[in-house]
Structures are given as structure tokens and as C-alpha cells.
Scaffold this active site. Structure first.
Site, PDB file in Angstrom:
ATOM      1  N   TYR A  93      -9.212  -7.677  33.400  1.00  0.00           N
ATOM      2  CA  TYR A  93     -10.079  -6.488  33.434  1.00  0.00           C
ATOM      3  C   TYR A  93     -10.077  -5.842  34.813  1.00  0.00           C
ATOM      4  O   TYR A  93     -10.013  -4.619  34.936  1.00  0.00           O
ATOM      5  CB  TYR A  93     -11.498  -6.877  33.029  1.00  0.00           C
ATOM      6  CG  TYR A  93     -12.363  -5.679  32.669  1.00  0.00           C
ATOM      7  CD1 TYR A  93     -12.398  -5.190  31.375  1.00  0.00           C
ATOM      8  CD2 TYR A  93     -13.160  -5.051  33.631  1.00  0.00           C
ATOM      9  CE1 TYR A  93     -13.188  -4.093  31.045  1.00  0.00           C
ATOM     10  CE2 TYR A  93     -13.946  -3.975  33.303  1.00  0.00           C
ATOM     11  CZ  TYR A  93     -13.967  -3.498  32.007  1.00  0.00           C
ATOM     12  OH  TYR A  93     -14.750  -2.404  31.677  1.00  0.00           O
ATOM     13  N   LYS A 108      -7.578   0.554  30.669  1.00  0.00           N
ATOM     14  CA  LYS A 108      -6.324   0.394  31.391  1.00  0.00           C
ATOM     15  C   LYS A 108      -5.487   1.664  31.517  1.00  0.00           C
ATOM     16  O   LYS A 108      -4.547   1.707  32.319  1.00  0.00           O
ATOM     17  CB  LYS A 108      -5.469  -0.691  30.709  1.00  0.00           C
ATOM     18  CG  LYS A 108      -6.021  -2.086  30.913  1.00  0.00           C
ATOM     19  CD  LYS A 108      -5.803  -2.553  32.323  1.00  0.00           C
ATOM     20  CE  LYS A 108      -6.677  -3.719  32.703  1.00  0.00           C
ATOM     21  NZ  LYS A 108      -7.872  -3.386  33.445  1.00  0.00           N
ATOM     22  N   HIS A 116     -19.051  -2.139  39.945  1.00  0.00           N
ATOM     23  CA  HIS A 116     -19.549  -3.040  38.908  1.00  0.00           C
ATOM     24  C   HIS A 116     -18.951  -4.424  39.127  1.00  0.00           C
ATOM     25  O   HIS A 116     -17.738  -4.581  39.151  1.00  0.00           O
ATOM     26  CB  HIS A 116     -19.171  -2.517  37.515  1.00  0.00           C
ATOM     27  CG  HIS A 116     -20.070  -1.421  37.038  1.00  0.00           C
ATOM     28  ND1 HIS A 116     -20.209  -1.092  35.703  1.00  0.00           N
ATOM     29  CD2 HIS A 116     -20.893  -0.578  37.714  1.00  0.00           C
ATOM     30  CE1 HIS A 116     -21.068  -0.091  35.581  1.00  0.00           C
ATOM     31  NE2 HIS A 116     -21.485   0.240  36.786  1.00  0.00           N
ATOM     32  N   PRO A 150      -8.464   2.446  24.573  1.00  0.00           N
ATOM     33  CA  PRO A 150      -9.341   2.459  25.747  1.00  0.00           C
ATOM     34  C   PRO A 150     -10.203   1.217  25.907  1.00  0.00           C
ATOM     35  O   PRO A 150     -10.926   1.109  26.895  1.00  0.00           O
ATOM     36  CB  PRO A 150     -10.215   3.697  25.511  1.00  0.00           C
ATOM     37  CG  PRO A 150     -10.220   3.875  24.031  1.00  0.00           C
ATOM     38  CD  PRO A 150      -8.864   3.435  23.565  1.00  0.00           C
ATOM     39  N   TYR A 155     -20.051  -4.112  25.890  1.00  0.00           N
ATOM     40  CA  TYR A 155     -19.097  -4.081  24.780  1.00  0.00           C
ATOM     41  C   TYR A 155     -19.721  -4.877  23.642  1.00  0.00           C
ATOM     42  O   TYR A 155     -20.051  -6.055  23.813  1.00  0.00           O
ATOM     43  CB  TYR A 155     -17.774  -4.728  25.183  1.00  0.00           C
ATOM     44  CG  TYR A 155     -16.962  -3.956  26.190  1.00  0.00           C
ATOM     45  CD1 TYR A 155     -15.869  -3.188  25.783  1.00  0.00           C
ATOM     46  CD2 TYR A 155     -17.263  -4.008  27.549  1.00  0.00           C
ATOM     47  CE1 TYR A 155     -15.105  -2.494  26.705  1.00  0.00           C
ATOM     48  CE2 TYR A 155     -16.510  -3.312  28.479  1.00  0.00           C
ATOM     49  CZ  TYR A 155     -15.425  -2.554  28.050  1.00  0.00           C
ATOM     50  OH  TYR A 155     -14.669  -1.863  28.969  1.00  0.00           O
TER      51      TYR A 155
END
Length: 389
Positions: A384, A296, A72, A292, A200
Site C-alpha cells: 500500500y 496505485k 496518513h 482504484p 475500506y
């Protein structure tokens, strides 16, 4: 029985550490309280940073991940009925790989079997002992008989509820915790994902996340109250709710279907310091938990393994304890940065009981700023994809 490194727990961190040690010629034994089938039956998250993916390659267990994992290059944030894509690769030159934790575990188990690594399953009442001295050992029971595994070092890769951290309570252990006033209701369904990248969503009704395990299996979450029960959420109610929390054009594209797994997980931030007690080392969830939201947890366990493996290898190859002596400091420095990022993502994307309309507007302003600032988006992206080890 004797070994050089006793590893408690056969989750991904224990298996990864064990394989790296085996490949380096360092003898190790893994002790696991459950059966192999039980360990493989746990469905967990699976967004891998490049650092962890590289460690799986190093351990000889990355081939299937490279074939079947989904690279991704970005993900979407939605808020105020808007989309904003975080271009991970464009901002950092890195990407993440979506590959389920169950698959990581399976690949590491297969690699361990291929290389003759020893794992003792159904080891009951595992206890690390005498780790403050020169001759530590671990006791465990099988078929009603107690066994002793003598070793040079003990790696506690046994999770939040395991015996390793319990063994060091009262020995200078300090804990830090933030419990969040909500949980995630998650389902797995054999339907194609609504998007080829994660979404998200910040919404006045609560957070939502659209994820996947493959191109044909989706993983979706909605924020829910801690006192809610899975039985109160039939599939139809879940699908209706998650679609309400997404922009209209996304909701209309969502394919629904029967869930094959459904659960509610509470969210918490937790850190235990230090992560070394004599010859016992805490690794992964035994030392820290992150919500979550920032993906991580598994990746932090991998960085712990990186630091501990490097230190143990240096001990045997170079007769130096320099790496072992700084294990806790190095690991905790990265842990707290990941805790900060996960806390920030959680606070920015979720509805808190006390936030009200003002708090919602603040979150929307934060996300609007993020969408218009290359610097802010770059900061999010570099956290990220994973900070360097």
C-alpha cells in the site's frame, strides 16, 4: 519546431516528466488536446506514495503538498461489523499522503510556468510518427494548420484513450485485461470525513470506501452494478446505502450533505507490453490501468516517469542508452506487482455476482486472517505504501 523530448499529454505524468527534464536542462514540449481549465477540472484520486511525494519535491512542486496534504499512518478495514487498522507506519516506517490529483496537476502547472516550460494546449489530431527511425516527430493541428514537432524521443503520457498506444497497435503490442462486473459510484461532498483515515469496507451488500480530499471535503464510494445510472442515485439514497455498509458506530458519526460531484466508474485491470517502441515510450495510463482499490494508478505513472527520466538523463549526460534500453522491463516489473496487489484488494473487498454465501465467508476468513497475522498485515502495508523503485 524542434525539441529534445516531445511529451503527449499534460496530466500529472506528462507534467512531472516535463519538469524533471526541464530542471535537468533537457528541452521538452508538452502537447495537450484539451484546454488547461479542462485538465484542471478533472477530479481524480489522490493517495500519494512516499516515492511520488519525493518526486514532486525533486521537481520543485511539493511545497503546497507538504503544507496542505494529509499524512496518513494507517487505514481501517471493516468486515463482519469489525474494525481492523492497518498500521502503515508501524509496519513499514512509511506513510502515504492524501492530496488530490487536481492539486498535484495545478502545482506542476504552476512550476512549469515559473520555469518557462512550453505546453501547447488545444492541440488537435496529435500523432506520433517515425518513432522507429532516427528522426521521430509529432504532428498536431491548431486553427486548422498542421504543425510538426521534431524530437529525439516521444513520451506517450496521454492516457488509455490517447493516440500513443494506438500508434503501436500491430507492431508487436500485447495486451492483458480483466474487466470487473461492477463499478464504483462516487460522490464528493463538502462535509467533514467520517474518519481521519480511509475506511475500506467489505459487506454482503457490496464494497464501500470512505475517503477525503481535505478535513472539510469528503470522497465516498459504493460498489454498484455496471448498468446503473447516476440519475438513479439521489443523494439521500447514496447516504442511506453507504451507512448500511459500515459498522453502526461509524455510520452514526457520518455527516451528510449535498454532493458537488457524482459519477460511476467501471473497474478494470489492463497492461500493454512492451512499453517502448523505438523512440516512443508509453507512460502511465497509456500502458496500464488498475482498479482504484489499491490506490496505485497515479503512483504507477510516477514510477514510469522515474525510470524514463533516469534513462533519458543518462542518454544526454553520459551518452549511454542503458537506462532507455531497460525502461520497459523495469517499469513492467513494478506494474505487474501493483496489478497483483490491486487485483487482490479488489477480489478481497468486493461482492462478485457468482460468489454467493460461500464466497462471502471466504472473504471474511481472509480478512480475519489478515487481522490476526502481523506477516499478512505487513505484506498489505508494504504494498500500500509503495514498493521501491
Amino acid at each position: 519546431m524542434r525539441t529534445q523530448v516531445a511529451i503527449i499529454g499534460s496530466g500529472p505524468s506528462g507534467l512531472l516528466l516535463g519538469q524533471l527534464l526541464t530542471d535537468a536542462g533537457i528541452d521538452n514540449v508538452i502537447l495537450e488536446r484539451a484546454t488547461q481549465d479542462y485538465v484542471l477540472g478533472r477530479i481524480r484520486a489522490g493517495v500519494l506514495e512516499e516515492g511520488m511525494a519525493g518526486m514532486l519535491d525533486e521537481a520543485g512542486a511539493g511545497a503546497r503538498m507538504r503544507r496542505e496534504g494529509l499524512p496518513h499512518d494507517g487505514f481501517d478495514l471493516t468486515f463482519s461489523a469489525r474494525h481492523h487498522r492497518i498500521d502503515l507506519f508501524g509496519l513499514t516506517g512509511k506513510h502515504v499522503i492524501v492530496y488530490g490529483q487536481t492539486e498535484v496537476t495545478r502545482d506542476l502547472m504552476d512550476r512549469r510556468a515559473q520555469t518557462g516550460g512550453v505546453t501547447v494546449y488545444e492541440a488537435a489530431n496529435v500523432q506520433p510518427r517515425d518513432f522507429d527511425g532516427a528522426q521521430p516527430y509529432v504532428t498536431y493541428e491548431q486553427d486548422g494548420i498542421e504543425h510538426r514537432l521534431y524530437c529525439d524521443f516521444i513520451a506517450g503520457c496521454d492516457g488509455y484513450h490517447g493516440p500513443s498506444r494506438k500508434a503501436v497497435e500491430g507492431r508487436g503490442l500485447e495486451t492483458f485485461e480483466r474487466v470487473y462486473p461492477f463499478g464504483w459510484l462516487g460522490i464528493v461532498a463538502d462535509v467533514p470525513p467520517v474518519s481521519h483515515e480511509l475506511i475500506y469496507s467489505n459487506h454482503p451488500r457490496g464494497f464501500a470506501l470512505c475517503s477525503m480530499r481535505s478535513n472539510t471535503r469528503s470522497r465516498y464510494y459504493v460498489q454498484c452494478a455496471l448498468d446503473e445510472k447516476v440519475e438513479e442515485w439521489p443523494d439521500e439514497r447514496f447516504w442511506d446505502e453507504i451507512r448500511r455498509r459500515l459498522p453502526t458506530e461509524t455510520a452514526e458519526k457520518m455527516t451528510t450533505g449535498p454532493s458537488i460531484e457524482k459519477s460511476i466508474a467501471p473497474l478494470r485491470s489492463f497492461v500493454a507490453e512492451p512499453m517502448r517502441f523505438g523512440r516512443l515510450f508509453l507512460v502511465g495510463d497509456a500502458a496500464h490501468i488498475v482498479p482504484p482499490t489499491g490506490a496505485k494508478g497515479l503512483n504507477l505513472a510516477a514510477s514510469d516517469v522515474r525510470y524514463l527520466f533516469d534513462g533519458v538523463r543518462e542518454h544526454y549526460a553520459e551518452k549511454s542508452d542503458a537506462g532507455i534500453d531497460v525502461y520497459s522491463q523495469r517499469a513492467l516489473r513494478r506494474v505487474w506487482k501493483a496489478e497483483r496487489f490491486s487485483w487482490w484488494m479488489t477480489n478481497t473487498m468486493h461482492c462478485f455476482p457468482e460468489q454467493g454465501a460461500f464466497g462471502q465467508r471466504i472473504q471474511e476468513a481472509e480478512l480475519d486472517y489478515l487481522a490476526g497475522s502481523v506477516a499478512a498485515s505487513t505484506s498489505l502495508a508494504e504494498n500500500y505504501v509503495g514498493l521501491p523503485y
